[in-house]
Design a protein around this motif. Structure first.
Motif, short mmCIF file in Angstrom:
data_model
loop_
_atom_site.label_atom_id
_atom_site.label_comp_id
_atom_site.label_asym_id
_atom_site.label_seq_id
_atom_site.Cartn_x
_atom_site.Cartn_y
_atom_site.Cartn_z
N LEU A 1 13.58 -22.24 29.88
CA LEU A 1 14.63 -22.75 30.57
C LEU A 1 13.44 -23.45 31.50
O LEU A 1 12.46 -22.90 32.21
CB LEU A 1 15.65 -22.71 31.47
CG LEU A 1 16.41 -21.74 30.45
CD1 LEU A 1 17.70 -20.65 31.50
CD2 LEU A 1 17.03 -23.23 29.36
N THR A 2 13.47 -24.94 31.77
CA THR A 2 12.21 -25.80 32.85
C THR A 2 13.36 -26.93 33.25
O THR A 2 14.35 -27.92 32.64
CB THR A 2 11.04 -26.33 32.02
OG1 THR A 2 10.12 -26.96 32.61
CG2 THR A 2 11.82 -26.91 31.14
N SER A 3 12.56 -27.71 34.58
CA SER A 3 13.15 -28.72 35.23
C SER A 3 12.83 -29.57 34.41
O SER A 3 11.83 -29.49 33.60
CB SER A 3 12.68 -28.89 36.31
OG SER A 3 11.47 -28.69 36.73
N ASP A 4 13.65 -31.38 34.37
CA ASP A 4 12.80 -32.30 34.36
C ASP A 4 11.80 -33.19 35.04
O ASP A 4 10.58 -33.07 34.13
CB ASP A 4 13.57 -33.52 34.41
CG ASP A 4 13.61 -34.50 33.72
OD1 ASP A 4 13.43 -34.31 32.84
OD2 ASP A 4 14.07 -35.85 34.05
N ALA A 5 11.23 -32.30 35.95
CA ALA A 5 9.46 -33.14 36.30
C ALA A 5 8.82 -31.80 36.22
O ALA A 5 7.72 -32.22 35.45
CB ALA A 5 10.07 -33.12 37.83
N CYS A 6 9.03 -30.81 35.42
CA CYS A 6 8.85 -29.39 34.78
C CYS A 6 7.93 -29.74 33.60
O CYS A 6 6.72 -30.22 33.32
CB CYS A 6 8.91 -28.37 35.33
SG CYS A 6 7.77 -26.82 34.91
N HIS A 7 8.92 -30.47 33.24
CA HIS A 7 8.78 -30.39 30.93
C HIS A 7 8.03 -31.99 31.55
O HIS A 7 6.63 -31.73 30.18
CB HIS A 7 10.11 -31.07 30.98
CG HIS A 7 10.01 -30.89 29.25
ND1 HIS A 7 10.14 -32.48 28.76
CD2 HIS A 7 10.02 -29.91 28.33
CE1 HIS A 7 10.60 -32.23 27.57
NE2 HIS A 7 9.98 -30.63 27.30
N LYS A 8 8.57 -32.19 32.37
CA LYS A 8 7.36 -34.14 32.40
C LYS A 8 5.81 -34.08 32.09
O LYS A 8 4.77 -34.48 31.93
CB LYS A 8 7.47 -34.98 33.13
CG LYS A 8 8.94 -35.99 32.42
CD LYS A 8 9.37 -36.31 33.02
CE LYS A 8 10.39 -37.37 33.07
NZ LYS A 8 11.07 -37.98 34.04
N GLY A 9 5.77 -32.85 33.27
CA GLY A 9 4.05 -32.67 33.20
C GLY A 9 3.73 -31.20 32.84
O GLY A 9 2.31 -30.86 33.20
N LEU A 10 3.96 -30.43 31.77
CA LEU A 10 3.61 -30.00 30.91
C LEU A 10 2.29 -30.39 30.01
O LEU A 10 2.68 -31.61 30.01
CB LEU A 10 4.58 -29.14 29.44
CG LEU A 10 5.35 -28.10 30.65
CD1 LEU A 10 6.84 -28.03 29.65
CD2 LEU A 10 4.16 -27.46 31.27
N PRO A 11 1.40 -29.74 29.67
CA PRO A 11 0.43 -30.45 28.57
C PRO A 11 1.67 -30.96 27.73
O PRO A 11 2.44 -30.77 26.56
CB PRO A 11 -0.69 -29.23 28.71
CG PRO A 11 -0.70 -28.50 29.54
CD PRO A 11 1.37 -28.47 29.45
N LYS A 12 0.16 -31.45 27.15
CA LYS A 12 0.87 -32.44 25.74
C LYS A 12 0.20 -33.04 24.80
O LYS A 12 -1.11 -33.25 25.19
CB LYS A 12 1.83 -34.17 26.00
CG LYS A 12 2.91 -33.76 27.02
CD LYS A 12 4.34 -33.37 26.34
CE LYS A 12 5.29 -33.66 27.13
NZ LYS A 12 5.27 -32.97 28.63
N SER A 13 0.28 -33.10 23.62
CA SER A 13 -0.74 -33.39 22.20
C SER A 13 -0.34 -34.92 22.11
O SER A 13 0.10 -35.52 22.70
CB SER A 13 -0.08 -32.63 21.24
OG SER A 13 1.43 -32.66 20.77
N THR A 14 -1.17 -35.23 21.02
CA THR A 14 -1.55 -36.77 20.73
C THR A 14 0.21 -37.35 20.54
O THR A 14 0.23 -39.00 20.86
CB THR A 14 -2.14 -37.13 19.92
OG1 THR A 14 -2.04 -35.78 19.14
CG2 THR A 14 -3.44 -36.80 20.40
N THR A 15 0.97 -36.34 19.88
CA THR A 15 2.58 -36.92 19.12
C THR A 15 3.52 -36.88 20.43
O THR A 15 4.32 -37.27 20.39
CB THR A 15 2.88 -35.92 17.89
OG1 THR A 15 2.76 -34.52 18.55
CG2 THR A 15 2.01 -36.61 17.46
N GLY A 16 2.79 -36.01 21.76
CA GLY A 16 3.78 -36.10 22.46
C GLY A 16 4.88 -35.14 22.59
O GLY A 16 4.86 -34.75 23.90
#
Length: 1345
Positions: A323-338
């Motif tokens: 479980l996470t927040s929207d802002a935290c989810h957006k700040g997590l590291p992402k791969s090239t595919t998102g």
């Protein structure tokens, strides 16, 4: 008295077989086989009675040859005496039974030998001597004798037992050290937990009550980085949103038939430290859904400190949803595919955003099932251990509720109170007060994020004033930084505070922050009784807390304790004026409803005495239950039994070290995780940090960031201090600060610091809240990845349990040692190669010598002969040299060098091969050339035109005085006429050439090689390697000294084989040249050096496939010999074999040779005979000059490879370098050699004037005293293997350990630099080269005087 005599200890081999050279002083060879062959030689092989006389005479000569009693010789052996007795029983049983069947009298057994035998063996011997020939021996006695003859091999597990601690000096305890004298303590019980009628039956019920009764009451206010309210979460919103989260988790993940999560499953809570509202909603949503939340930190990168261990915890808990927040989810590291990548060590997770806009509204008929608190798991709190591992502490719902009730009673919480929380709300005190107990009492929490504290350290005080908060939860660091920044703030009024909870009150040095804070803010309304330190741990939750009182006259408890006493685990009150004291403040009394005791920190749980420091243990409902999934560790921590009189219920270890003082007040002196036991004394890491910070911390240490931990060195803990220095610090400032820190720690704690390292600012691994990640810092230090900018190592001050000094026994003479070896059944360590046979004339007309660079030039023997004649003519005409004059040959590797060498022999001159100076490095290489030319007393120099020009260049003039050179002859311009007569030596023992070499210790020594020795040398190599005219040999060696010169210049002319010469310098341009030549000419035998092998290994490591495609084939290579004068480099030879295995190179083809100054080639692996063997020896025994074989992989094992097969005509014996007596095969000694190709002696020695004059003419002090031996100066040992050589006899293998001149003797033990250098290289992958230098302190002292 006889029974008290030492019994000789058998080695792994107990054979009396010796070579013929020892026959004059060796007992008759009555047992030709060793114990492994296991036959009773007395049966069927009768021996003359004369043997007993010979034996007696030999023993008598042994006694008279020694000045001391032989009975002490057994002390030089290793293990029990039964094998020795069996061998003697066998020998003497055969010796005293004559051919005629008559018995000789038992008195013919020498008294000396008989005294060595234990009683039961003497009985067996007496029995055997009384049995007539042909008579039957008792089966039991026969079995006993056979058992003694063939001792069992030690069990495999014994080879892997690390008993090194037994060899270390044991520090004797100080008889004056303080000891506990008080009575055994009694368990302390907290006050009764009161029962309040309106307390909710569970925390979810409390949330339901306040969410429906007072929906608009503020629950949580979050702040932004400017200190302004960002969001206010009311109890109504918390209730509604928590239900929404609970419904969506249970019904919207997966399908109705197969939901992803069910009640009781674990889910991860991943929320940043600046969003407590979202965390609170998710946490209570999990409680309503009967799920188990596992709060963790937000992974910022895939390589976060401790992230892998967190992932292991999630995996062991079976977490599949995060479980996470929207802002935290957006700040997590992402791969090239998102997509969010799977973090290292983490299980695959489904990320679930808990914002209301992403969630479905639950139906009106859906309502969470709210039960009373029970034994179900409420949540799991992670804990990082001392070693960096992460454990999950499970807290049951009943424990959660009871803990909230106990905190409410202790802190006097009431409804609608305002509390300012600066702590991490996901765990520990911040979670218990700011998320759980606050909801139970409908309190309003003002949450101060860490990001705001970094910008404005006074923000929490401002919020206390703004909201008139009653309670504040802080750490001592927050109080400290508020003190630093308070000068800029006015209108501060802290009179509203009734309780200031200091979460890290268990930290011994938090008292300084509390006192300083009170001194400054008491004038601003802060009351002394408001400051309430508490002690807590993840396992026991809140252990103790100081209660807020209205009585300001009652001072808080404090104690001034001696650091010396604390290090011994006892309480001793001392004076506060001293520096070596620790002032502690109390952390209150035990929690309501809890029972507390103090147990000893090590061993079986036992109650401490009243004046003894121990680990606090708590028996209460309000504690953790277990480490999730770890039943063994759970039993040791959560199920501690201290005895029925105290409590029938188990206690929980808190991990806190302390004691219970008067009035039941708890004092905490440290933590178990920070405990370091050095030399039997306890030291706390926090105390060391406090001492280091006291040495001008603000001027030097960056933001007070210091890490203290211990590492194990020599079976004891050693203290390491790592600090971040300020960016503007200079190196001089750094070392001044480090020196002061060392003095302060030594003076206050009486303990030395092993290492003090300084790193640049902001480089140490951080915890999520900005602290130092201790376990990751320690791991970086151990891996060598810390990259400090300044280091101060002080091992001499703290490593005091060094290995015990070797006790040498000089009173044992060499004769006693030899007799002891034989009596104990050890073989005298000597061996020899096969006979050299008759010398034969060489027909040089048929012999060919070819040199190939990239086939730069070639030469037949006839061409070589003609060219040598011209050079001889030039020496006579231009050089005006006479017979016996010395000529320096300064040539690059090639045909010119060979022709010049034979030209000198034709002219009757003595050649000296010299490596030419390097054109790019004249300044350092030319002085060596000049030194050899001068020391060898060369009358002239011969070289090429290119080198002539180099010797006269400006660079050469700057390095040496060119005017002092002898005449230089250029052989590029040779006369065309032949010499009138070729020189033939009148005496074969005259000097043929000089061989100069510089040793690793810097000694330049030239040895004399006669014509006889040179011919014997070539013949020995020819026989060993089976060199015939049809052979082709590839040679990639430097041809200036030792075996490399002989193979390059002499062997091909003598044996007639074709030599393919590859200069090693050519491999710097083309590393594959040597192997390509071997493959192209289908060579079966090749010689190289370690530098060549290393160059090929490094330069061709990634080119094996391309070389294979180019047709490189090494399958025809039969022998690849590395020519060296050192211990075989096993790692390099194995890497070379593995690397080129795919190209057809057989692993058994690679071997080594061994030579030295006195004999240029002692061992060389030939075409016949067994393959080289590798043994593993105990390094500890090796330091004591003993050889003990162990299994591969056992502790302290050192692999040693056989240095090739002993050359024909070479005899070897292992001798004691000090007493010059022969040694057994279980001892390490100096290798002595007797051979026809020994050098005649030193021509001159430069660099060591005190060199022994008997290196070439040594005799044994006992045994074969007639043979003249040459001392190699190398330590080694011989082992008789089970393999057979070409003659059908058992093979004797020589193992070289190292040079005697290089070995260091410390505390009576020998250490070889190569072993230490290897250990250094293995510590880190980035270390590729290492050199060890040492000096003799006494010599330096003498020079200083």
């Amino acid at each position: 008295e006889r029974g008290k005599m030492a019994v000789p200890m058998p080695s792994k081999r107990r054979s009396l077989v010796v070579q013929s050279s020892m026959d004059a002083y060796t007992p008759p060879d009555t047992s030709s086989g060793s114990e492994e062959e296991g036959s009773m030689q007395g049966e069927g092989t009768p021996t003359s009675s004369q043997g007993s006389i010979n034996m007696e005479n030999w023993i008598s000569r042994a006694i008279h040859g020694s000045t001391t009693s032989s009975t002490t010789s057994s002390s030089s052996t290793q293990s029990g005496g039964s094998g020795a007795a069996s061998r003697l029983a066998d020998v003497m049983g055969q010796t005293h039974l004559g051919k005629s069947g008559k018995q000789t009298h038992p008195s013919t057994i020498t008294l000396l030998t008989y005294l060595y035998l234990p009683l039961y063996v003497r009985v067996c011997l007496s029995y055997l001597q009384c049995v007539p020939v042909g008579g039957r021996v008792s089966a039991k006695i026969q079995q006993l004798v056979n058992t003694l003859k063939r001792p069992k091999r030690p069990p495999l597990r014994e080879f892997f037992v690390d008993d090194f601690e037994e060899l270390l000096e044991v520090q004797q305890p100080d008889p004056n050290q303080p000891k506990a004298e008080g009575a055994q303590m009694l368990a302390m019980r907290g006050e009764q937990l009161g029962v309040v009628t309106n307390w909710p039956p569970s925390l979810e019920a409390a949330l339901q009550r306040w969410g429906t009764i007072s929906p608009k009451a503020p629950c949580l206010t979050t702040m932004d980085t400017n200190g302004k309210p960002l969001y206010i979460l009311t109890y109504g919103k918390l209730w509604v949103r928590s239900m929404k989260v609970a419904y969506n988790i249970l019904h919207k993940l997966g399908s109705k038939q197969e939901p992803m999560v069910r009640p009781g499953d674990r889910v991860a809570l991943v929320f940043p430290n600046n969003d407590p509202a979202a965390f609170m909603v998710a946490f209570y949503g999990c409680l309503l859904a009967e799920l188990v939340p596992v709060p963790i930190e937000v992974p910022l990168t895939r390589k976060d400190a401790g992230s892998q261990q967190i992932g292991f915890l999630l995996g062991s808990c079976g977490v599949t949803v995060a479980l996470t927040s929207d802002a935290c989810h957006k700040g997590l590291p992402k791969s090239t595919t998102g997509e969010i990548p799977q973090f290292k060590g983490w299980p695959k997770l489904l990320w679930f955003v808990t914002e209301s806009k992403h969630l479905s509204k639950p139906p009106r008929d859906w309502f969470p099932h709210i039960k009373d608190a029970n034994n179900d798991t409420a949540y799991i709190e992670y804990k990082t251990c001392k070693d960096g591992s992460v454990l999950g502490v499970t807290v049951m719902r009943i424990a959660l509720l009871t803990h909230c009730q106990a905190l409410t009673q202790s802190c006097g919480y009431t409804e609608a109170e305002t509390i300012v929380n600066v702590l991490d709300f996901k765990k520990d005190v911040g979670l218990w007060h700011g998320i759980l107990t606050s909801v139970m009492n409908m309190m309003h929490v003002i949450s101060i994020p860490y990001s705001l504290m970094k910008v404005n350290p006074l923000s929490w005080i401002q919020k206390v004033c703004q909201y008139k908060a009653k309670v504040a939860c802080v750490k001592s660091r927050d109080m400290h930084w508020a003190l630093v920044a308070h000068k800029d703030q006015r209108d501060i009024n802290l009179s509203s505070l009734r309780m200031l909870v200091v979460a890290d009150g268990s930290n011994p040095w938090s008292i300084s922050s509390c006192d300083a804070f009170l001194n400054v803010f008491q004038s601003k309304g802060l009351k002394p009784e408001v400051i309430c330190p508490c002690a807590s741990s993840p396992e026991a939750l809140t252990v103790a807390i100081r209660r807020p009182t209205d009585d300001s006259n009652q001072p808080p408890g404090r104690g001034v304790l001696s650091m010396q006493g604390l290090s011994h685990g006892v309480i001793r009150v001392d004076s506060e004026e001293k520096l070596s004291v620790l002032t502690l403040q109390d952390v209150g009394t035990a929690m309501p409803g809890a029972l507390m005791c103090v147990v000893k920190p090590d061993g079986v749980p036992q109650l401490c005495k009243t004046d003894e420091i121990g680990e606090l243990c708590v028996c209460s409902v309000a504690t953790g239950t277990s480490y999730y999934g770890l039943s063994g560790m759970t039993k040791n921590t959560f199920e501690v039994s201290v005895g029925a009189p105290i409590s029938e219920y188990p206690f929980t270890r808190t991990g806190l070290l302390g004691f219970v003082g008067p009035g039941g007040l708890c004092f905490i002196a440290g933590k178990m995780d920070g405990l370091m036991v050095v030399g039997g004394r306890r030291h706390n890491a926090d105390d060391i940090v406090a001492t280091a910070l006291a040495v001008e911390p603000m001027k030097f240490v960056y933001r007070g960031r210091i890490a203290v931990f211990s590492i194990t060195v020599l079976h004891d803990e050693r203290i390491v201090v790592v600090a971040e220095q300020r960016p503007d610090s200079t190196e001089e400032d750094s070392f001044q600060w480090m020196s002061r820190v060392l003095q302060a720690i030594d003076g206050i704690h009486q303990v030395g610091v092993y290492c003090l390292a300084l790193v640049p600012s902001n480089t140490l691994p951080k915890t999520p809240l900005g602290g130092i990640h201790l376990s990751e810092t320690k791991q970086l230090f151990l891996e060598g990845s810390l990259h400090p900018c300044n280091v101060l190592m002080c091992p001499h001050t703290c490593v005091t349990n060094l290995p015990k000094p070797r006790q040498k026994q000089p009173e044992i003479g060499p004769a006693s040692v030899m007799v002891g070896n034989l009596v104990s059944g050890k073989r005298i360590a000597q061996a020899s190669g096969r006979d050299l046979g008759q010398m034969e004339d060489n027909d040089q007309a048929r012999k060919v010598c070819v040199c190939v660079g990239t086939i730069a030039s070639s030469l037949s023997c006839v061409q070589l002969h003609k060219r040598a004649e011209k050079i001889a003519t030039m020496l006579a005409e231009r050089g005006h040299l006479q017979d016996g004059d010395h000529v320096a040959l300064v040539y690059p590797p090639g045909i010119d060098l060979i022709a010049a060498f034979y030209g000198c022999l034709y002219a009757g001159c003595v050649p000296i091969t010299v490596r030419p100076p390097h054109p790019q490095n004249i300044a350092t290489t030319l002085p060596t050339v000049k030194m050899i030319v001068e020391v060898s007393r060369s009358a002239c120099m011969m070289t090429t035109a290119v080198i002539c020009k180099l010797l006269r260049s400006k660079e050469a003039s700057a390095a040496v005085d060119v005017r002092t050179w002898p005449p230089v002859l250029d052989t590029d311009d040779l006369p065309k006429k032949k010499p009138p007569l070729l020189y033939k030596p009148s005496n074969p023992d005259t000097l043929a050439y000089l061989d100069f070499s510089v040793s690793t210790t810097g000694m330049l020594a030239g040895v004399k090689m006669s014509h006889t020795a040179t011919s014997a040398f070539c013949r020995s190599i020819k026989l060993q390697c089976e060199l015939y005219p049809s052979r082709e040999v590839a040679i990639c060696l430097d041809p200036y000294c030792g075996l490399g010169f002989v193979i390059w210049c002499l062997c091909s002319v003598y044996s007639g084989h074709q030599s393919i010469l590859i200069p090693p310098s050519e491999l710097e341009v083309n590393p594959a040249l040597w192997l390509l030549a071997v493959s192209q000419y289908k060579v079966r035998d090749t010689f190289c050096s370690y530098s060549v092998m290393e160059l090929c290994t490094k330069g061709l490591g990634l080119q094996t496939e391309s070389l294979k495609s180019r047709g490189l084939d090494l399958s025809r290579v039969r022998t690849c010999v590395v020519v060296a004068e050192e211990r075989p480099r096993i790692a390099l030879t194995q890497s070379f074999s593995k690397l080129f295995k795919d190209l057809g190179l057989h692993p058994r083809a690679v071997s080594t040779s061994f030579g030295c100054r006195v004999n240029l080639a002692i061992c060389l692996q030939g075409t016949s005979g067994p393959d080289p063997t590798t043994v593993y020896v105990d390094m500890r025994a090796l330091r004591h000059d003993r050889v003990r074989l162990v299994e591969r992989g056992s502790p302290h094992s050192l692999p040693l490879m056989e240095s090739g097969k002993i050359l024909p005509g070479v005899r070897i014996i292992i001798a004691n370098p000090e007493t010059k007596g022969p040694l057994g095969d279980s001892h390490l000694g100096e290798i002595w050699v007797c051979s026809g190709h020994n050098a005649s002696g030193y021509f001159t020695v430069y660099g060591d004037e005190a060199l022994q004059s008997d290196h070439f003419n040594s005799r044994l002090s006992f045994g074969d005293t007639q043979t003249i031996w040459a001392r190699t100066g190398y330590l080694g040992f011989l082992r008789r293997t089970e393999l057979t050589d070409a003659s059908g006899e058992r093979h004797d293998a020589l193992y070289v350990v190292g040079a005697l001149d290089e070995a260091m003797e410390l505390r009576g033990m020998r250490y070889h630099p190569i072993d230490i250098e290897t250990s250094v290289i293995r510590t880190h992958k980035s270390i590729t080269e290492c050199i060890m230098l040492w000096v003799d302190v006494f010599q330096l002292q003498g020079l200083g005087d």
